[in-house]
Enzyme design. Sequence first.
Site, PDB file in Angstrom:
ATOM      1  N   ILE A   1       3.479  13.223   2.397  1.00  0.00           N
ATOM      2  CA  ILE A   1       2.946  12.411   1.375  1.00  0.00           C
ATOM      3  C   ILE A   1       1.344  11.824   1.891  1.00  0.00           C
ATOM      4  CG2 ILE A   1       3.296  10.430  -0.364  1.00  0.00           C
ATOM      5  CD1 ILE A   1       5.381  12.817  -0.451  1.00  0.00           C
TER       6      ILE A   1
ATOM      7  N   TYR B   1      11.282   7.927  15.654  1.00  0.00           N
ATOM      8  CA  TYR B   1      10.979   8.012  13.987  1.00  0.00           C
ATOM      9  C   TYR B   1      12.027   8.581  13.465  1.00  0.00           C
ATOM     10  CZ  TYR B   1       9.005   8.553   9.583  1.00  0.00           C
ATOM     11  OH  TYR B   1       8.724   8.543   8.162  1.00  0.00           O
TER      12      TYR B   1
ATOM     13  N   LYS C   1      15.373   7.407  10.882  1.00  0.00           N
ATOM     14  CA  LYS C   1      15.268   7.722   9.673  1.00  0.00           C
ATOM     15  C   LYS C   1      16.796   8.807   9.392  1.00  0.00           C
ATOM     16  CE  LYS C   1      11.175   6.495   7.895  1.00  0.00           C
ATOM     17  NZ  LYS C   1      11.423   5.297   6.643  1.00  0.00           N
TER      18      LYS C   1
ATOM     19  N   GLY D   1       0.767  -7.704 -12.251  1.00  0.00           N
ATOM     20  CA  GLY D   1       1.230  -8.528 -13.647  1.00  0.00           C
ATOM     21  C   GLY D   1       2.562  -8.774 -13.932  1.00  0.00           C
TER      22      GLY D   1
ATOM     23  N   ARG E   1       0.956  -1.390  -0.093  1.00  0.00           N
ATOM     24  CA  ARG E   1      -0.056  -0.041   0.027  1.00  0.00           C
ATOM     25  C   ARG E   1       0.954   1.125  -0.186  1.00  0.00           C
ATOM     26  NH1 ARG E   1      -1.253  -0.890   6.380  1.00  0.00           N
ATOM     27  NH2 ARG E   1       0.295   0.766   7.010  1.00  0.00           N
TER      28      ARG E   1
END
Length: 246
Positions: free
Chosen positions: A187, A154, A158, A53, A18
């Site tokens: 984002i 966090y 990072k 695919g 996701r």
Amino acid sequence: MRAIDLEGKVALVTGGTRGIGLAIARTLAAAGARIALTGRDAARAGEVASGLGSGAVGVACDVADAAQVDAAVAEVERTLGPIDILVNNAGLTRDNILLRLSEEDWDTVLDANLKGAFHTTRAVIKGMMKRRSGRIINITSIVGLIGNKGQANYAASKAGLIGFTKSIAKEYASRNVLANCIAPGFIETDMTSALPEEARASLLQAIALGRLGQAGDVADAVLFLASGLSGYITGQVLVVDGGMVL
Ligand code: NAI
């Protein structure tokens, strides 16, 4: 004709079921790469991969677990062949101010975001060295560059990822294995969906381009760093934030 051709390349994208990871998987697949994506849920990983695919495979793997990572990489290499491109995208947050940050929240974030990249990179690096070719792209964050209230764990993970990437870049440059980071700003994904409207509006004010980022904006930067267009770039942090941190 495709602008950037990854025909014949095998790309492994962690946390690819996701958000940003899925956009990266789709973009690399559209450029001709054969995709392996990992997710913590086997059924979901398989389902998402089948939607891509061209023989894409989905493998269950918690990146915090070294044995699971080794098994997943072995399975991908058995099915698709040697991994040319590794995208360390899997990541999570457990936000709290330092005074309330539990040891468990610290470990969960560091184990997934930083140790996870160590596990996957260690699992693919030998093959890349032998073939004298490879791309490692680590998804860090602007928070790793500038810090953020309520995100000490966090931000540390990072920022650590940036130091890790620069070290790998130096260690394996002589084998033509290139390692870079992408540092997204804000984002729109599940990770950021809980942000209150007020905070969202004030964030927008801080973004020079005047819009929140989309997962595809990050995926396009990954495509560049995975492609032949970036053959003289290693150890760098490419910020994809619409001009938020200038
Ligand atoms: P998301 O929460 O939508 O997706 C994260 C993915 O990582 C999910 O598929 C999740 O299952 C997977 N994951 C988490 N921990 C894992 C583990 N231990 N093992 C395997 N998979 C695991 O988040 P989003 O926004 O797509 O984030 C992707 C990456 O981009 C993360 O590393 C995040 O820190 C980074 N990022 C995101 C930003 C944003 O504004 N959304 C900004 C800067 C960086």
